[in-house]
Motif scaffolding. Structure first.
Motif, PDB file in Angstrom:
ATOM      1  N   ALA A  48      45.477  44.745-102.759  1.00  0.00           N
ATOM      2  CA  ALA A  48      46.011  44.025-101.473  1.00  0.00           C
ATOM      3  C   ALA A  48      45.869  42.690-101.752  1.00  0.00           C
ATOM      4  O   ALA A  48      46.079  41.600-100.613  1.00  0.00           O
ATOM      5  CB  ALA A  48      45.331  44.525-100.246  1.00  0.00           C
ATOM      6  N   THR A  49      45.452  42.089-102.770  1.00  0.00           N
ATOM      7  CA  THR A  49      45.208  40.619-102.990  1.00  0.00           C
ATOM      8  C   THR A  49      44.118  40.089-102.249  1.00  0.00           C
ATOM      9  O   THR A  49      43.920  38.800-102.325  1.00  0.00           O
ATOM     10  CB  THR A  49      46.363  39.788-102.670  1.00  0.00           C
ATOM     11  N   LEU A  50      43.226  40.804-101.578  1.00  0.00           N
ATOM     12  CA  LEU A  50      42.066  40.298-100.714  1.00  0.00           C
ATOM     13  C   LEU A  50      40.856  40.122-101.860  1.00  0.00           C
ATOM     14  O   LEU A  50      40.071  39.262-101.429  1.00  0.00           O
ATOM     15  CB  LEU A  50      41.682  41.448 -99.864  1.00  0.00           C
ATOM     16  N   ARG A  73      53.178  39.519-102.226  1.00  0.00           N
ATOM     17  CA  ARG A  73      52.390  40.363-100.882  1.00  0.00           C
ATOM     18  C   ARG A  73      53.508  40.870 -99.911  1.00  0.00           C
ATOM     19  O   ARG A  73      53.139  41.712 -99.056  1.00  0.00           O
ATOM     20  CB  ARG A  73      51.671  39.085-100.210  1.00  0.00           C
ATOM     21  N   PHE A  82      39.734  49.733 -90.615  1.00  0.00           N
ATOM     22  CA  PHE A  82      39.551  49.420 -88.863  1.00  0.00           C
ATOM     23  C   PHE A  82      41.020  48.665 -88.574  1.00  0.00           C
ATOM     24  O   PHE A  82      41.692  48.647 -89.288  1.00  0.00           O
ATOM     25  CB  PHE A  82      38.376  48.126 -89.236  1.00  0.00           C
ATOM     26  N   GLY A  84      41.473  45.923 -86.419  1.00  0.00           N
ATOM     27  CA  GLY A  84      41.848  44.422 -86.240  1.00  0.00           C
ATOM     28  C   GLY A  84      42.615  43.971 -85.296  1.00  0.00           C
ATOM     29  O   GLY A  84      43.732  43.346 -85.633  1.00  0.00           O
ATOM     30  N   TYR A  86      44.083  42.323 -81.918  1.00  0.00           N
ATOM     31  CA  TYR A  86      43.768  41.511 -80.906  1.00  0.00           C
ATOM     32  C   TYR A  86      43.338  41.644 -79.445  1.00  0.00           C
ATOM     33  O   TYR A  86      43.999  42.758 -78.869  1.00  0.00           O
ATOM     34  CB  TYR A  86      44.552  40.354 -81.086  1.00  0.00           C
ATOM     35  N   PHE A  98      53.108  39.678 -86.798  1.00  0.00           N
ATOM     36  CA  PHE A  98      53.164  40.229 -88.213  1.00  0.00           C
ATOM     37  C   PHE A  98      54.450  40.185 -88.876  1.00  0.00           C
ATOM     38  O   PHE A  98      54.794  39.839 -90.126  1.00  0.00           O
ATOM     39  CB  PHE A  98      52.362  41.519 -88.415  1.00  0.00           C
ATOM     40  N   TYR A 102      55.454  37.989 -92.082  1.00  0.00           N
ATOM     41  CA  TYR A 102      55.970  38.384 -93.329  1.00  0.00           C
ATOM     42  C   TYR A 102      57.419  37.951 -93.302  1.00  0.00           C
ATOM     43  O   TYR A 102      58.187  38.641 -94.368  1.00  0.00           O
ATOM     44  CB  TYR A 102      55.976  40.063 -93.241  1.00  0.00           C
TER      45      TYR A 102
ATOM     46  N   GLU B  99      38.563  36.061 -85.140  1.00  0.00           N
ATOM     47  CA  GLU B  99      39.338  36.919 -86.307  1.00  0.00           C
ATOM     48  C   GLU B  99      38.360  37.690 -87.337  1.00  0.00           C
ATOM     49  O   GLU B  99      38.819  38.787 -87.823  1.00  0.00           O
ATOM     50  CB  GLU B  99      40.145  35.766 -87.044  1.00  0.00           C
ATOM     51  N   LEU B 102      36.981  40.756 -84.832  1.00  0.00           N
ATOM     52  CA  LEU B 102      37.873  41.815 -84.749  1.00  0.00           C
ATOM     53  C   LEU B 102      38.489  42.405 -85.833  1.00  0.00           C
ATOM     54  O   LEU B 102      39.241  43.233 -86.109  1.00  0.00           O
ATOM     55  CB  LEU B 102      39.063  41.361 -83.695  1.00  0.00           C
ATOM     56  N   GLN B 103      37.842  41.757 -86.980  1.00  0.00           N
ATOM     57  CA  GLN B 103      38.169  42.194 -88.364  1.00  0.00           C
ATOM     58  C   GLN B 103      39.939  42.111 -88.758  1.00  0.00           C
ATOM     59  O   GLN B 103      40.328  42.824 -89.379  1.00  0.00           O
ATOM     60  CB  GLN B 103      37.752  43.713 -88.348  1.00  0.00           C
ATOM     61  N   SER B 104      40.286  41.040 -87.983  1.00  0.00           N
ATOM     62  CA  SER B 104      41.839  40.939 -88.500  1.00  0.00           C
ATOM     63  C   SER B 104      42.055  39.771 -89.341  1.00  0.00           C
ATOM     64  O   SER B 104      43.060  39.725 -89.872  1.00  0.00           O
ATOM     65  CB  SER B 104      42.333  40.364 -87.095  1.00  0.00           C
ATOM     66  N   ASP B 106      41.227  40.032 -92.592  1.00  0.00           N
ATOM     67  CA  ASP B 106      41.864  40.622 -93.818  1.00  0.00           C
ATOM     68  C   ASP B 106      43.272  40.648 -93.491  1.00  0.00           C
ATOM     69  O   ASP B 106      44.237  40.659 -94.624  1.00  0.00           O
ATOM     70  CB  ASP B 106      41.029  42.017 -94.195  1.00  0.00           C
ATOM     71  N   LEU B 107      43.769  41.249 -92.444  1.00  0.00           N
ATOM     72  CA  LEU B 107      45.129  41.490 -92.274  1.00  0.00           C
ATOM     73  C   LEU B 107      45.833  40.142 -92.513  1.00  0.00           C
ATOM     74  O   LEU B 107      47.291  39.971 -93.043  1.00  0.00           O
ATOM     75  CB  LEU B 107      45.331  42.040 -90.813  1.00  0.00           C
ATOM     76  N   VAL B 108      45.456  39.148 -91.804  1.00  0.00           N
ATOM     77  CA  VAL B 108      46.313  37.964 -91.971  1.00  0.00           C
ATOM     78  C   VAL B 108      46.085  37.331 -93.406  1.00  0.00           C
ATOM     79  O   VAL B 108      47.276  36.625 -94.008  1.00  0.00           O
ATOM     80  CB  VAL B 108      45.535  36.584 -91.173  1.00  0.00           C
ATOM     81  N   LYS B 109      44.944  37.588 -94.071  1.00  0.00           N
ATOM     82  CA  LYS B 109      44.901  36.715 -95.345  1.00  0.00           C
ATOM     83  C   LYS B 109      45.817  37.587 -96.342  1.00  0.00           C
ATOM     84  O   LYS B 109      46.035  36.836 -97.605  1.00  0.00           O
ATOM     85  CB  LYS B 109      43.514  37.161 -95.945  1.00  0.00           C
ATOM     86  N   CYS B 110      45.984  38.860 -96.100  1.00  0.00           N
ATOM     87  CA  CYS B 110      46.892  39.305 -97.226  1.00  0.00           C
ATOM     88  C   CYS B 110      48.273  39.614 -96.745  1.00  0.00           C
ATOM     89  O   CYS B 110      49.300  40.047 -97.526  1.00  0.00           O
ATOM     90  CB  CYS B 110      46.490  40.975 -97.382  1.00  0.00           C
ATOM     91  N   SER B 111      48.653  38.700 -95.959  1.00  0.00           N
ATOM     92  CA  SER B 111      50.187  38.314 -95.417  1.00  0.00           C
ATOM     93  C   SER B 111      50.710  37.418 -96.239  1.00  0.00           C
ATOM     94  O   SER B 111      49.759  36.579 -96.823  1.00  0.00           O
ATOM     95  CB  SER B 111      50.319  38.108 -93.851  1.00  0.00           C
TER      96      SER B 111
END
Lengths: 309, 519
Positions: A48-50, A73, A82, A84, A86, A98, A102, B99, B102-104, B106-111
């Motif tokens: 996932a590039t993380l 990506r 999880f 995530g 808001y 999102f 993207y 961020e 809420l563990q979000s 990672d979602l932003v970082k992989c966008s």
């Protein structure tokens, strides 16, 4: 096509992922199995590039998966274990955010959001606040988020954890549908029977090493040298047990009940047919003679050593 | 060019993170409370202050009342100032920390968006809120105009400085929130950094304002609660009077960019665009600061003619930027015994790593920054014909010696720790040295200006560019160079030993073995 070559991740002296390699074609769904701490999430995060691999590489449709390459990506959808979500944000706003991230064009965004909400059966919750959804719905919303940009690779880390049986069943169908849409899907899960239902291939990882990779059947066959064979007789159970003792490819004979036997068989299918013929020729009244096929769960329990942490 | 413009539009005008944060901030109950408290207290402060003036007006002269009305404006401005400087970093901290919570993240970082996109989005959402807060406070501050305590121009310029300071406060909170991941720690860290930042700017200001504050450098407007000194002031550069708010705005923009890029660079791997951009903008910022100091100091009355006086004046202008660059050594040269190439020193110096954020690029970057900073500081003196060649050589020599020593010390200490953060913490003691040196210089100058004998301890200290003769400066440069070389030799010996130890454990330490090293 996803091509993973010798992927390594090391933290100081701890080897989290060791030389993992596999290839997946479009439409293939890979069940990624391993104990806690085996290296599943680390591998998925690298794809996932993380996380940056210590060595090795992965390619998606000919493009190296690299955190500095923003284009690659766009082809990846990642759903962690999880949610995530808001606070104080509506379902459509969450997806809109999102879709914007993207790079979905603004004129297409509304349509795309409606489509993914329909696919995940969340259309009626479009204006609800994300935090007010049930766990199953939140899970589906996260999946919808992964789909807004129509990725070719989907990485789903423990998507079924915490879901009730109905939600799990719906998710299973949805993942199957994604595979039919031509996406490459990697799903890690602990719920192995369900994983076996829709996975076209499985990968078993333990202590960072990919122990097995291939179709469920091939993996089970390759990792299970002896299969269980069960024989039910009308009578002469004890004699049959004695007769089987010492025969080629046969070991570990045990009684299921007085006239029903189970034994390990290591021979080829021809040898198995020959054994049945010999049993009948010896005058044993065979009612049933069947393979007890090993399943993914048995295999997993056998090849893995359990949690590392 | 069209693509670049479209990308800038996406980042600054259609930023999804900004839109999302702004929505959340406006819907949040906490925000409603903050706003109510802010406005309530602001109105109370204004009413009570005005009431006090009204009650005391009957037995005072017209000019006395007029002066009190100016005070009214200053008290209200001070309150808004304090509120903004507290609210802005808190908003930024909560936006980023949430961020993580809420563990979000990672979602932003992989966008497919850069960390620049993310941080600019966060920043813009906060600045929009701050803008609203200032807008709401404007009518209350504007009462000062109606009553004759201030002019509209003063109020707008003052509000402009407040907005710039809020921008700086927000930008300081961003990298802190990324590294601490808690609001409380971020706010405490922010107070520390803001104090240090203000202290440094104050010293720079005091050293370059001259007797009676004849010159007000633009960065005075960025010192919390001191911006009033900069209102209506300007600085002559090449004979053109540049209003202070223009220069301060440019400085703020670069400061903010450097801070946001710092946060972005911390979140990305070695060789990222953010790191490259951070280094280029860092260079520009140091250059601008040094030039402003040079021009401010150069604008003061003619330099004294005696050798001691000339040296003292020159080095006052040059030493503080040098301390800044030395402080930079902490950020770029600290490393550890790890395989993460961002913090792993496989070599001492590789030229192409200068802009890539690897330890092997640290010395190159520090030297380029030092040369840039020295050139920017000296140029105004040179243009005004107020410096001799030998003095230029001594200035550059001392700065280089100081930077070499700083780098070598960080390099050596880093060989004892596993990761760069631990190394940085350990070298923080060195930060005290950097912090203490300007103070020691200040003490030396006090002795000098009061025509007292400067103590020998201060005269001989090689970290203080105080000298009474060219020979003394030469000796100080020599000491710094020798000390730096010795530390570097020792650090290299230890680093190579560490590499051998890692190899013997089977760890991959060679550049070719590690993926992405060539990029």
């Amino acid at each position: 096509m996803l091509k993973v070559e010798s992927l390594d991740k090391r933290y100081g002296q701890f080897q989290a992922v060791n030389n993992v390699s596999f290839t997946l074609e479009p439409g293939q769904i890979m069940g990624f199995i391993g104990s806690n701490g085996a290296g599943k999430t680390t591998t998925i995060k690298m794809l996932a590039t993380l996380l940056e691999p210590t060595s090795g590489r992965a390619e998606l449709n000919g493009r190296v998966i690299d955190s500095n390459d923003l284009e690659v990506r766009k082809q990846i959808g990642y759903m962690p274990d999880f949610f995530g979500l808001y606070e104080d944000i509506k379902v459509w706003e969450y997806l809109d955010m999102f879709a914007t991230l993207y790079g979905v064009p603004s004129e297409d965004r509304g349509r795309v959001i409606d489509e993914v909400l329909e696919l995940t059966d969340l259309g009626f919750k479009k204006d609800a606040f994300a935090q007010s959804l049930s766990r199953g719905m939140q899970q589906r919303l996260c999946l919808a988020r992964c789909l807004v940009h129509n990725p070719s690779l989907l990485l789903l880390d423990e998507p079924a954890s915490g879901l009730d049986p109905r939600a799990r069943s719906e998710l299973k169908e949805l993942i199957g549908e994604l595979g039919r849409m031509g996406k490459i899907v990697i799903v890690s899960s602990h719920i192995l029977p369900e994983l076996a239902d829709f996975s076209t291939v499985v990968g078993i990882i333990e202590q960072g090493n990919l122990l097995a990779f291939g179709s469920v059947k091939d993996v089970v066959r390759s990792m299970t040298p002896a299969k269980k064979v069960q024989v039910r007789l009308l009578e002469k159970g004890a004699e049959a047990s004695m007769w089987l003792h010492g025969k080629a490819h046969v070991s570990g004979t045990e009684f299921v009940n007085p006239n029903e036997l189970r034994f390990d068989f290591t021979g080829q299918p021809e040898d198995q047919a020959e054994l049945l013929r010999a049993l009948i020729n010896e005058g044993f009244p065979v009612v049933e003679y069947l393979d007890e096929e090993a399943n993914l769960e048995d295999l997993f329990m056998r090849v893995t050593k359990g949690a590392l942490n | 060019m069209t693509g670049w413009l479209a990308e800038q539009g996406r980042i600054y005008f259609r930023n999804a993170n900004s839109v999302k944060d702004y929505r959340i901030q406006l819907r949040s109950t906490k925000t409603a409370w903050y706003w109510a408290i802010y406005l309530g207290v602001l109105v109370l402060v204004a009413i009570s202050n005005y009431g006090a003036i009204e009650n005391s007006a009957w037995n005072r002269s017209a000019s006395g009342v007029q002066s009190s009305l100016t005070t009214y404006y200053q008290v209200v401005s001070g309150f808004i100032h304090a509120a903004i400087l507290l609210i802005a970093p808190m908003l930024a901290a909560s936006a980023i920390v949430s961020e993580y919570e809420l563990q979000s993240m990672d979602l932003v970082k992989c966008s497919p968006t850069s960390s620049k996109y993310f941080f600019v989005g966060k920043y813009l959402a906060v600045m929009r809120q701050v803008g609203l807060l200032l807008f709401l406070a404007l009518p209350i501050a504007a009462v000062g105009v109606t009553l004759g305590g201030a002019t509209w121009a003063e109020i707008f310029e003052q509000f402009g400085y407040m907005y710039m300071q809020a921008g700086l406060a927000t930008a300081i909170a961003v990298p802190l929130a990324v590294s601490t991941k808690t609001v409380i720690r971020t706010v405490f860290g922010y107070f520390g950094v803001m104090f240090g930042f203000s202290f440094l700017l104050m010293i720079l200001a005091l050293l370059s304002m001259g007797a009676g504050f004849t010159v007000v450098p633009p960065f005075v407007g960025l010192i919390p609660f001191a911006s009033a000194f900069s209102v209506g002031k300007s600085l002559p550069i090449f004979g053109v009077e540049i209003p202070n708010w223009v220069s301060a705005g440019m400085l703020t923009a670069i400061f903010v960019k450097v801070l946001l890029l710092g946060a972005g660079s911390a979140m990305t791997r070695a060789g990222s665009e953010e790191t490259l951009s951070l280094r280029l903008h860092g260079l520009l910022l140091v250059g601008m600061l040094a030039a402003i100091i040079g021009w401010s100091y150069g604008s003061l009355p003619p330099m004294p003619t005696g050798q001691t006086e000339r040296l003292t004046a020159l080095f006052v202008a040059l030493c503080l930027p040098a301390y800044l660059v030395a402080g930079l050594a902490l950020a770029v040269a600290a490393h550890g015994r790890t395989e993460e190439r961002k913090f792993f020193a496989d070599r001492l110096f590789v030229f192409r790593d200068t802009w890539r954020g690897r330890p092997s690029g640290a010395i190159g970057f520090l030297l380029i920054t030092t040369v840039m900073m020295a050139a920017a500081s000296i140029l105004p003196f040179e243009l005004m014909g107020r410096i001799r060649n030998l003095e230029i050589a001594l200035s550059v020599g001392w700065i280089l010696g100081f930077v070499l020593f700083s780098f070598a010390l960080v390099w050596l200490v880093s060989t004892s720790f596993d990761d760069a953060v631990a190394s940085r913490r350990a070298v923080t003691g060195f930060g005290f040295l950097i912090g203490a040196s300007p103070m020691a210089l200040g003490v030396a100058l006090q002795y000098f200006w009061n025509q007292l004998d400067v103590p020998w301890g201060l005269r001989l200290n090689p970290f203080i560019p105080y000298a009474e003769a060219y020979e003394m400066m030469g000796a100080k440069i020599l000491v710094l160079m020798v000390l730096g070389a010795l530390l570097l030799w020792w650090g290299e010996k230890r680093r190579k030993k560490n590499l051998d130890m890692m190899r013997s454990r089977g760890q991959k330490v060679d550049r070719d073995e590690i993926v992405g090293s060539a990029t």
